[in-house]
Each structure stands twice: as structure tokens, then as C-alpha cells.
Design a protein around this motif. Structure first.
Motif, PDB file in Angstrom:
ATOM      1  N   PHE B  35      20.291  45.414  70.834  1.00 46.81           N
ATOM      2  CA  PHE B  35      19.233  44.400  70.863  1.00 46.81           C
ATOM      3  C   PHE B  35      18.027  44.806  70.016  1.00 46.81           C
ATOM      4  O   PHE B  35      17.362  43.974  69.415  1.00 46.81           O
ATOM      5  CB  PHE B  35      18.795  44.146  72.308  1.00 46.81           C
ATOM      6  CG  PHE B  35      17.678  43.159  72.409  1.00 46.81           C
ATOM      7  CD1 PHE B  35      17.942  41.810  72.330  1.00 46.81           C
ATOM      8  CD2 PHE B  35      16.372  43.581  72.549  1.00 46.81           C
ATOM      9  CE1 PHE B  35      16.913  40.895  72.397  1.00 46.81           C
ATOM     10  CE2 PHE B  35      15.343  42.675  72.628  1.00 46.81           C
ATOM     11  CZ  PHE B  35      15.621  41.331  72.552  1.00 46.81           C
ATOM     12  N   TRP B  36      17.751  46.103  69.977  1.00 44.71           N
ATOM     13  CA  TRP B  36      16.566  46.573  69.258  1.00 44.71           C
ATOM     14  C   TRP B  36      16.839  46.798  67.783  1.00 44.71           C
ATOM     15  O   TRP B  36      15.972  47.303  67.069  1.00 44.71           O
ATOM     16  CB  TRP B  36      16.047  47.865  69.890  1.00 44.71           C
ATOM     17  CG  TRP B  36      15.817  47.714  71.342  1.00 44.71           C
ATOM     18  CD1 TRP B  36      16.543  48.274  72.344  1.00 44.71           C
ATOM     19  CD2 TRP B  36      14.810  46.930  71.983  1.00 44.71           C
ATOM     20  NE1 TRP B  36      16.062  47.888  73.551  1.00 44.71           N
ATOM     21  CE2 TRP B  36      14.991  47.051  73.365  1.00 44.71           C
ATOM     22  CE3 TRP B  36      13.769  46.118  71.507  1.00 44.71           C
ATOM     23  CZ2 TRP B  36      14.176  46.413  74.283  1.00 44.71           C
ATOM     24  CZ3 TRP B  36      12.972  45.483  72.425  1.00 44.71           C
ATOM     25  CH2 TRP B  36      13.172  45.626  73.789  1.00 44.71           C
ATOM     26  N   PHE B 436      23.087  39.379  82.110  1.00 48.65           N
ATOM     27  CA  PHE B 436      22.237  38.903  81.013  1.00 48.65           C
ATOM     28  C   PHE B 436      21.066  39.844  80.790  1.00 48.65           C
ATOM     29  O   PHE B 436      20.660  40.106  79.671  1.00 48.65           O
ATOM     30  CB  PHE B 436      21.718  37.496  81.293  1.00 48.65           C
ATOM     31  CG  PHE B 436      22.797  36.451  81.294  1.00 48.65           C
ATOM     32  CD1 PHE B 436      23.781  36.465  80.327  1.00 48.65           C
ATOM     33  CD2 PHE B 436      22.818  35.463  82.255  1.00 48.65           C
ATOM     34  CE1 PHE B 436      24.784  35.509  80.317  1.00 48.65           C
ATOM     35  CE2 PHE B 436      23.816  34.506  82.251  1.00 48.65           C
ATOM     36  CZ  PHE B 436      24.800  34.527  81.282  1.00 48.65           C
ATOM     37  N   LYS B 437      20.547  40.364  81.905  1.00 51.48           N
ATOM     38  CA  LYS B 437      19.381  41.233  81.793  1.00 51.48           C
ATOM     39  C   LYS B 437      19.738  42.526  81.068  1.00 51.48           C
ATOM     40  O   LYS B 437      18.945  43.053  80.302  1.00 51.48           O
ATOM     41  CB  LYS B 437      18.830  41.541  83.185  1.00 51.48           C
ATOM     42  CG  LYS B 437      17.443  42.139  83.135  1.00 51.48           C
ATOM     43  CD  LYS B 437      16.852  42.321  84.517  1.00 51.48           C
ATOM     44  CE  LYS B 437      15.460  42.904  84.398  1.00 51.48           C
ATOM     45  NZ  LYS B 437      14.833  43.094  85.688  1.00 51.48           N
ATOM     46  N   TYR B 440      19.371  41.754  77.528  1.00 47.10           N
ATOM     47  CA  TYR B 440      18.154  41.041  77.130  1.00 47.10           C
ATOM     48  C   TYR B 440      18.430  39.624  76.629  1.00 47.10           C
ATOM     49  O   TYR B 440      17.810  39.171  75.679  1.00 47.10           O
ATOM     50  CB  TYR B 440      17.404  41.819  76.056  1.00 47.10           C
ATOM     51  CG  TYR B 440      17.002  43.191  76.493  1.00 47.10           C
ATOM     52  CD1 TYR B 440      15.833  43.395  77.200  1.00 47.10           C
ATOM     53  CD2 TYR B 440      17.781  44.291  76.198  1.00 47.10           C
ATOM     54  CE1 TYR B 440      15.461  44.647  77.611  1.00 47.10           C
ATOM     55  CE2 TYR B 440      17.423  45.553  76.608  1.00 47.10           C
ATOM     56  CZ  TYR B 440      16.262  45.720  77.315  1.00 47.10           C
ATOM     57  OH  TYR B 440      15.896  46.961  77.707  1.00 47.10           O
ATOM     58  N   ASP B 441      19.405  38.938  77.248  1.00 43.98           N
ATOM     59  CA  ASP B 441      19.684  37.567  76.833  1.00 43.98           C
ATOM     60  C   ASP B 441      18.791  36.623  77.640  1.00 43.98           C
ATOM     61  O   ASP B 441      19.162  36.168  78.712  1.00 43.98           O
ATOM     62  CB  ASP B 441      21.169  37.265  77.067  1.00 43.98           C
ATOM     63  CG  ASP B 441      21.534  35.891  76.561  1.00 43.98           C
ATOM     64  OD1 ASP B 441      20.609  35.114  76.279  1.00 43.98           O
ATOM     65  OD2 ASP B 441      22.732  35.603  76.452  1.00 43.98           O
ATOM     66  N   ASP B 442      17.590  36.339  77.126  1.00 43.77           N
ATOM     67  CA  ASP B 442      16.627  35.597  77.940  1.00 43.77           C
ATOM     68  C   ASP B 442      17.015  34.140  78.145  1.00 43.77           C
ATOM     69  O   ASP B 442      16.744  33.569  79.181  1.00 43.77           O
ATOM     70  CB  ASP B 442      15.206  35.719  77.384  1.00 43.77           C
ATOM     71  CG  ASP B 442      15.143  35.506  75.903  1.00 43.77           C
ATOM     72  OD1 ASP B 442      16.141  35.038  75.340  1.00 43.77           O
ATOM     73  OD2 ASP B 442      14.109  35.806  75.310  1.00 43.77           O
ATOM     74  N   ASN B 443      17.685  33.535  77.146  1.00 48.66           N
ATOM     75  CA  ASN B 443      18.074  32.128  77.284  1.00 48.66           C
ATOM     76  C   ASN B 443      19.002  31.922  78.463  1.00 48.66           C
ATOM     77  O   ASN B 443      18.748  31.099  79.337  1.00 48.66           O
ATOM     78  CB  ASN B 443      18.798  31.671  76.015  1.00 48.66           C
ATOM     79  CG  ASN B 443      17.847  31.014  75.070  1.00 48.66           C
ATOM     80  OD1 ASN B 443      16.973  30.270  75.505  1.00 48.66           O
ATOM     81  ND2 ASN B 443      17.988  31.294  73.802  1.00 48.66           N
ATOM     82  N   TYR B 445      19.660  34.057  80.794  1.00 49.49           N
ATOM     83  CA  TYR B 445      19.021  34.557  82.007  1.00 49.49           C
ATOM     84  C   TYR B 445      18.135  33.471  82.610  1.00 49.49           C
ATOM     85  O   TYR B 445      18.149  33.238  83.818  1.00 49.49           O
ATOM     86  CB  TYR B 445      18.197  35.798  81.691  1.00 49.49           C
ATOM     87  CG  TYR B 445      17.554  36.414  82.906  1.00 49.49           C
ATOM     88  CD1 TYR B 445      18.205  37.397  83.630  1.00 49.49           C
ATOM     89  CD2 TYR B 445      16.288  36.007  83.334  1.00 49.49           C
ATOM     90  CE1 TYR B 445      17.625  37.961  84.746  1.00 49.49           C
ATOM     91  CE2 TYR B 445      15.700  36.565  84.447  1.00 49.49           C
ATOM     92  CZ  TYR B 445      16.369  37.542  85.144  1.00 49.49           C
ATOM     93  OH  TYR B 445      15.794  38.096  86.253  1.00 49.49           O
ATOM     94  N   GLY B 446      17.393  32.797  81.739  1.00 51.27           N
ATOM     95  CA  GLY B 446      16.505  31.722  82.204  1.00 51.27           C
ATOM     96  C   GLY B 446      17.287  30.638  82.928  1.00 51.27           C
ATOM     97  O   GLY B 446      16.883  30.187  83.996  1.00 51.27           O
ATOM     98  N   ASP B 447      18.432  30.250  82.350  1.00 58.46           N
ATOM     99  CA  ASP B 447      19.264  29.222  82.986  1.00 58.46           C
ATOM    100  C   ASP B 447      19.754  29.692  84.354  1.00 58.46           C
ATOM    101  O   ASP B 447      19.658  28.964  85.347  1.00 58.46           O
ATOM    102  CB  ASP B 447      20.471  28.896  82.099  1.00 58.46           C
ATOM    103  CG  ASP B 447      20.048  28.205  80.821  1.00 58.46           C
ATOM    104  OD1 ASP B 447      18.882  27.754  80.775  1.00 58.46           O
ATOM    105  OD2 ASP B 447      20.852  28.125  79.893  1.00 58.46           O
TER     106      ASP B 447
END
Lengths: 226, 499
Positions: B35-36, B436-437, B440-443, B445-447
Motif C-alpha cells: 500500500f505504501w 479490508f483494514k 487499507y482498503d477504505d472504500n 471498509y466504508g461499505d
């Protein structure tokens, strides 16, 4: 003759000192909503205190770390291999110190009324909205989903804008300046900060060069001796 | 003693088995980005299946400066550019053998041989060959009868001063030819199926910043302005067709800085209007290597010189700078990166073209004079089958495959996200969130979090209600009690003073 331990205990159990501290701290809440009155009385009427100012400053530094650490990863992604919390705190503290010192240095030349202590206290009080808003905001962020990030960013930015406005009125009231003179003073303070930073960098690079010189001299001598 | 010999025998057996394990060992040959944006070594998704030179194939002479490659069913067409011929290989029962060699053709045309053919395209009826030095593309039947040639457009839009050198091309379903011509930067030259020029498609929009414009036009001297890059559209280097009939084009004429900040797209997927419709949702830019140095032996950004699109929407790009192959899925996530410059199997010296046969990848190297065939390892196959199952809508099967991918490579981001998606579909929000965390998949994760929050509130509605009531009512009651006490006290005081 009191012993040191006794004095220590006395210092921390001094009820009157605590009262003064909390009173001056609570005054910060008045200052942020009545900036002109508030900052005038803060220094001229001695309503604020150095202890409370430092408390607010340290709280702001901790808030900065708290925000990075505890905001949900959806809004702030932290690469723990790269982040240094000490450096994050310095990112606020050093500009603050340089701002206060530069501002004081400038305003003594341009008939400002505030002393270094006054500027320090007023500037620290001006930072109050930051911990006040950001700490609850950080906690609340953990109940938000990625789509609702606007709330988080809005409140964070709002706290900074509020603080910035408080800084301006703090300078104005502490030195008893007009609004025009305040703006001019802030522009020159920022320029002055740049000069101070430049001089500091120059100083440190020269020092490190000369240390390196003497160190290599020392090594050379050691090589010759053995 | 007996025990020792048993142990030795066991070790011997294990060593004999180890090549299979060795193929998956961490060699630094294959990697991916986390991710980084840090490079993370990965098991090899592809392994060399065969390297084919003139010796293996029984050809009379070495392949020379081979430029073009095309695969049709089980036939591989190689443009043996330096020898002015086309070599056709057949893949049968795990062997590659020469099926035929095309050196000339028959028909009513002046020149019926090739001069430096650099690309070839074959459809169900015809063979198209870019006969570069003869300035034409010829269309032949399967038994090499000349049908048509596509030559320099006699058109006002086409700069007549340059030599017409068609280098790479594709042919669409209606037999229209889309050709990349050297030193033409107006886009891809498009011909109708009768050989008539029909304009350009896919020219890139020219972009420059205001500062550059002012500097060049008003401040810089003439010599300086000449030395600066012109504001012209980029030239394409190669073109490939995918299953749906969209064109993948690659370009290597970029400014490395613009590339590194994502302002330049070296791979584009063009629709019929020439607009770029490539999806770039991944963590990394679709530019090959995402970081590079300017010191050392191999410097600079990846130069993607060819690209091939597989049936499942994944595509593989070939990098000439470091001899690497980059695989992406249809969302623009980097699936794998592998390869390098060198002389060993699986390394290249001057790769020129990449093609696929099923999931096998074929890479042509003009300096090594060889064709390298890569085939997916167990690990690579798992990735492909996970993608396949997902596309078929079998999300649970897909998650199962991703779990096996994780056995090979615990750093594989797409696997975590794939498993998370499957869990989300099974309404296991909390588990999905943790997957997801991790990456770092925020999309996603948000869902998942929204659903989880909704469920939590529904489950704990009574508790929430009680808490809210307490928060609102308790202070009221306390205030009331205080007030009553205060009044009682005042009454007592009053009665005292009266007395």
C-alpha cells in the motif's frame, strides 16, 4: 526550615494555586468566543496564567498525536514505519516558539505593548479551539464511514481557521495595535520566521562542519600516536 | 548409524524434490508493491517453460532483430525482421515446432518479398503483414495470395514529407487497419477495409503548463526554445487488440517527472472514438515500476514497449528498461511484476514483443534471438482462477482461491480484498472489515462499516434508547432534587430568622 519533600507536597497541595490555574484555564473558553475583550483582559487584567497557557500548548501537541493515532484509518493512513510522533509534535511546537520569539522581537521595535510572556500566553490561548474540537472529532471519526469523511475534515479545518483568527486578534490586543498594523505585523513576523529558520539551519550546518573538522583532526592524531 | 543413514536418505529425497519448491523461493525476481509503494518480494507467478532459439526450432539461421509477434490459436507468428521473413510456429502436445516459413507471396504486385517486416496480424481469413521498409502493409490469404496493400495516405492531413514506415498495427473485426507509423504523432493511422485512409484516432491531448508556455514563447531565446520539448502529442510505440475489440496502445515518449506524478499514461485502452477508457483504481500508477533511480546500470523509468490483453481482462506490459513484465487486472491493480535484464532463462537483453497463448506469455527478444515462453506457476494459476471465479460471479469460490494464494504469499493485497468482499457478501461485516483494514482498503471498509453500524444500531436499539434517556433525564432529576433541597434549606433558614 521546611524540607524539600515538604515543599514539594505543599506545592502540589496548594489549593489556592489550583483554583487560580483552573480559573485561568476556564477563562480560555471565554477568550475563544470573545476574542477582543478576552485577549485584552487576558494580559492587561492578568486573567490568564503561564501555567494554563503551557497546559493548552501541551494539550495541543498531544492532540496532534492523538489525532494521528486514533482517527479511523479511513481518513488518515499512518505508515508506522515512517511516522515519528516526536517529530509530529515538533512540527507544531517549533513553529510556535519561533513565531512567539520573532513576534516579540519585532513588536518591541514597533512599540508593541506585550512582553515575551504576554505573547506566549496569548498565542497559547489562541490554540484552544484545536484540542477542543479535534479530540471529540477524532473519537467521533471511529463511528463514521469513508463516505462521511467530509465531517471529519470540515471540523479539523474549522478548528484551525478559528485558531488562526484567534492568533490575529491575540496579536492585536496584546500589543494594542490597529487591524492594519496587526496584518503588517503578521506578514513581517512570517518573514522574520523565515530568516530565523535560515539562520538556525546555517548555524547548525556550520557547527556540524566544525565538529566534523575537529573530530577528523582528533582521529588523525590518534592514528599518528598509535 | 542406521538412523543417520535414514536421515541422509530422507535429505536426499527432499533435495530431489526441492526444485519444485525452489521455483517458488524468494529470489527477488518477482515482486509487487504494498500500500505504501514499497517493493515486496513475492513468489514467482510465472516460470519459464521453454526458450526457443533457431537451434531448438531447427531453423537454418538465427532470428535476426525480430520485432513482431502474433498468436492465433495454437500458431505463433514471428516477424524475423532482419531475415525478411515470417516464421510460423505450431504448439502441439507441449512442443513448439516450425510449421512454415513465409518469405514471399504471389499476386499482381511489383515487390512480392518482404523488407524488414515488423508486425503481423492474422484473423480467421487473412494475414496482414507490416512490410516496413517497403512502406506498406500487405493483406494476404492463408495460401499467400496478394489481396490488398495499405500504403502512404495520399491525403492533406498526412505529412507527405516523411517516409512512410508502418511499424505496428492491429486489424479490427471489419478488417479496418489501425497502424502506428514511425514519426507520426497525430495518432493512429486508420484505414478502411478497402485500403483507403480514414484519418487519425487516439491522438493524445497536448498538455503544458502556463509557465512553460510563457517561458518558451516570450522569454527563452530561439536556441533554448529549440532545445525544449515541443508541445506535441505523444507518439505511440505499439498497439494490441483485446478480446472486446478495444485497442491497447503503449508509448515511451514521456517526461519521467510527469510519469512519476501520474500525469502521463504509458498504457491506454482506446475505444472507437480514441478515448482512453483504461480503469486505474489500483494503489499504483499503471506505469510499470513506480520508483526508479537515475544512477546505476539500468536507469530511468520503465519503458513499456508492448502489451498484451488476456481474455479475463488482465493485461501484461513489457518493460524494455529492466526487462520486466508487469501484469495488471481489469481494475488497474498490479498483479505481479517479474523479470530482469540478463542472460539466464527468464531474463532478457532487448525484449521487443509480448503475446499470450491462453495464460502462457511469449516474449520475443531481438538481441538474444529467442522466444521465451512463460507459464503460470501454481501460485500464478491460483491468482488467475480467483479472478476468473470472481468474474463468473462465484464469489465464495473466488475467496477460497484467494485464501490459497495467501498460503503462497501472505503479502498479496488483492487476496485480502477478495476475501473481504466475499465475507461482505455473506454479511460477515466484522470479519470483512478486518480484512479490508489489513490492506487499507477504505472504500470497501466504508461499505462494510456502514452495514455493520446499521446492524449494530438495530441490535442495540434498546440499549441506545436507555442510554439516551439516562443522559437526558438523569441531569433533570438531579437538578430537581437539588432545587428541592435548596428550597427546603431556605425555608428552614427563613423560619429560623422569623423565630
Amino acid at each position: 526550615m521546611k524540607t524539600t519533600a515538604r515543599r514539594f507536597v505543599d506545592f502540589f497541595t496548594n489549593r489556592a494555586a489550583y483554583d487560580r490555574f483552573f480559573k485561568s484555564l476556564r477563562y480560555a473558553l471565554y477568550v475563544i468566543v470573545h476574542p477582543f475583550d478576552g485577549f485584552w483582559d487576558l494580559t492587561h487584567e492578568k486573567r490568564g496564567s503561564l501555567a494554563a497557557a503551557n497546559f493548552i500548548l501541551i494539550l495541543s501537541l498531544l492532540t496532534c498525536v492523538f489525532r494521528i493515532e486514533f482517527t479511523t484509518f479511513q481518513f488518515i493512513k499512518v505508515n508506522y514505519e515512517r511516522v515519528n510522533f516526536f517529530m509530529e509534535m515538533m512540527g507544531i511546537l517549533l513553529p510556535f516558539i519561533i513565531f512567539v520569539v520573532t513576534n516579540w522581537a519585532l513588536t518591541t521595535l514597533f512599540d508593541g505593548k506585550g512582553t515575551l510572556k504576554d505573547v506566549w500566553i496569548a498565542s497559547a490561548y489562541a490554540m484552544t479551539p484545536y484540542p477542543l474540537i479535534v479530540i471529540p472529532n477524532t473519537i467521533l471519526s471511529n463511528f463514521l464511514a469513508e463516505e462521511e469523511d467530509t465531517f471529519n475534515y470540515f471540523f479539523h479545518d474549522f478548528s484551525i481557521v478559528w485558531s488562526a483568527l484567534l492568533f490575529i486578534s491575540a496579536i492585536m490586543m496584546v500589543h494594542a495595535y490597529s487591524i492594519g498594523k496587526t496584518m503588517l505585523c503578521i506578514v513581517f513576523t512570517i518573514l522574520g520566521m523565515a530568516i530565523v529558520i535560515f539562520l538556525l539551519l546555517l548555524f547548525f550546518s556550520l557547527i556540524s562542519d566544525s565538529v566534523a573538522y575537529f573530530y577528523s583532526l582528533y582521529r588523525e592524531i590518534i592514528f599518528r600516536i598509535y | 548409524m542406521k538412523k543417520l543413514s535414514l536421515l541422509l536418505a530422507l535429505m536426499l529425497v527432499l533435495t530431489a524434490l526441492s526444485p519444485a519448491a525452489g521455483a517458488l523461493a524468494d529470489t527477488g525476481y518477482s515482486y509487487n508493491y504494498d500500500f505504501w509503494g514499497e517493493v515486496v518480494n513475492s513468489p514467482d507467478p510465472y516460470a519459464v517453460k521453454a526458450t526457443l532459439t533457431h537451434l531448438e526450432l531447427g531453423l537454418d539461421k538465427k532470428l535476426s532483430k525480430a520485432q513482431g509477434l502474433f498468436v492465433k490459436d495454437n500458431l505463433i507468428y514471428i516477424c524475423d525482421t532482419g531475415n525478411n521473413r515470417i516464421v510460423v510456429l505450431e504448439y502441439k502436445d507441449g512442443n513448439y515446432s516450425v510449421s512454415r516459413i513465409i518469405e514471399s507471396f504471389e499476386g499482381d504486385v511489383e515487390v512480392n518479398t518482404f523488407n524488414a517486416p515488423s508486425d503481423i496480424f492474422v484473423n480467421d481469413e487473412h494475414i496482414f503483414i507490416a512490410d516496413t521498409e517497403n512502406n506498406r502493409i500487405v493483406k494476404l490469404t492463408y495460401d499467400l495470395q496478394f489481396l490488398l496493400e495499405f500504403t502512404k495516405p495520399d491525403d492533406i492531413n498526412f505529412d507527405q514529407s516523411i517516409t512512410f514506415l508502418p511499424s505496428k498495427f492491429v486489424v479490427d473485426g471489419a478488417e479496418r487497419v489501425f497502424c502506428v507509423v514511425s514519426r507520426v504523432n497525430k495518432g493512429i493511422v486508420k484505414y478502411e477495409n478497402d485500403g483507403k485512409f480514414n484519418g487519425f484516432v487516439g491522438a493524445t491531448r497536448v498538455s503544458y503548463d502556463l509557465f512553460d508556455y510563457i517561458w518558451k514563447n516570450w522569454i527563452a531565446t530561439e536556441a533554448q526554445a529549440d532545445a525544449m520539448a515541443d508541445f506535441v502529442p505523444t507518439e505511440y510505440d505499439n498497439i494490441a487488440l483485446d478480446d472486446e475489440g478495444f485497442m491497447y496502445v503503449v508509448s515511451t515518449n514521456f517526461d519521467p517527472y510527469q510519469l512519476s506524478i501520474g500525469n502521463f499514461d504509458p498504457i491506454r485502452r482506446l475505444n472507437s472514438l480514441g478515448n482512453d477508457i483504461l480503469i486505474r483504481n489500483g494503489n499504483v500508477y499503471v506505469i510499470g515500476d513506480n520508483d526508479w533511480t537515475d544512477i546505476g546500470v539500468y536507469t530511468g523509468a520503465s519503458k513499456l514497449i508492448d502489451c498484451t490483453a488476456l481474455e479475463d481482462g488482465t493485461y501484461f506490459a513489457l518493460d524494455r528498461t529492466r526487462g520486466r513484465i508487469f501484469g495488471y487486472d481489469d481494475q488497474g491493480n498490479l498483479l505481479c511484476a517479474f523479470g530482469g535484464n540478463g542472460n539466464k532463462d527468464g531474463y532478457f537483453r532487448m525484449p521487443t514483443a509480448i503475446e499470450h497463448m491462453g495464460h502462457d506469455l511469449l516474449v520475443l527478444d531481438s538481441q538474444d534471438c529467442q522466444l521465451t515462453v512463460f507459464t503460470p506457476t501454481e501460485y500464478g494459476k491460483k491468482i488467475f482462477s480467483a479472478i476468473y471465479e470472481y468474474q463468473q460471479g462465484r464469489y465464495d469460490e473466488s475467496a477460497k482461491e484467494w485464501k490459497e494464494v495467501l498460503m503462497y504469499n501472505g503479502n498479496y493485497e488483492l487476496a485480502y480484498i477478495g476475501i473481504g468482499r466475499a465475507l461482505l457478501r455473506q454479511n460477515k461485516y466484522e470479519e470483512a472489515m478486518s480484512y479490508f483494514k489489513t490492506k487499507y482498503d477504505d472504500n470497501n471498509y466504508g461499505d462494510a462499516f456502514q452495514l455493520y453500524r446499521k446492524q449494530w444500531v438495530e441490535d442495540h436499539i434498546v440499549l441506545l434508547f436507555v442510554v439516551i434517556v439516562l443522559v437526558l433525564v438523569v441531569p433533570l432529576i438531579i437538578g430537581r432534587i437539588k432545587r428541592v433541597r435548596w428550597e427546603v434549606k431556605r425555608f428552614e433558614n427563613d423560619s429560623k430568622t422569623i423565630r
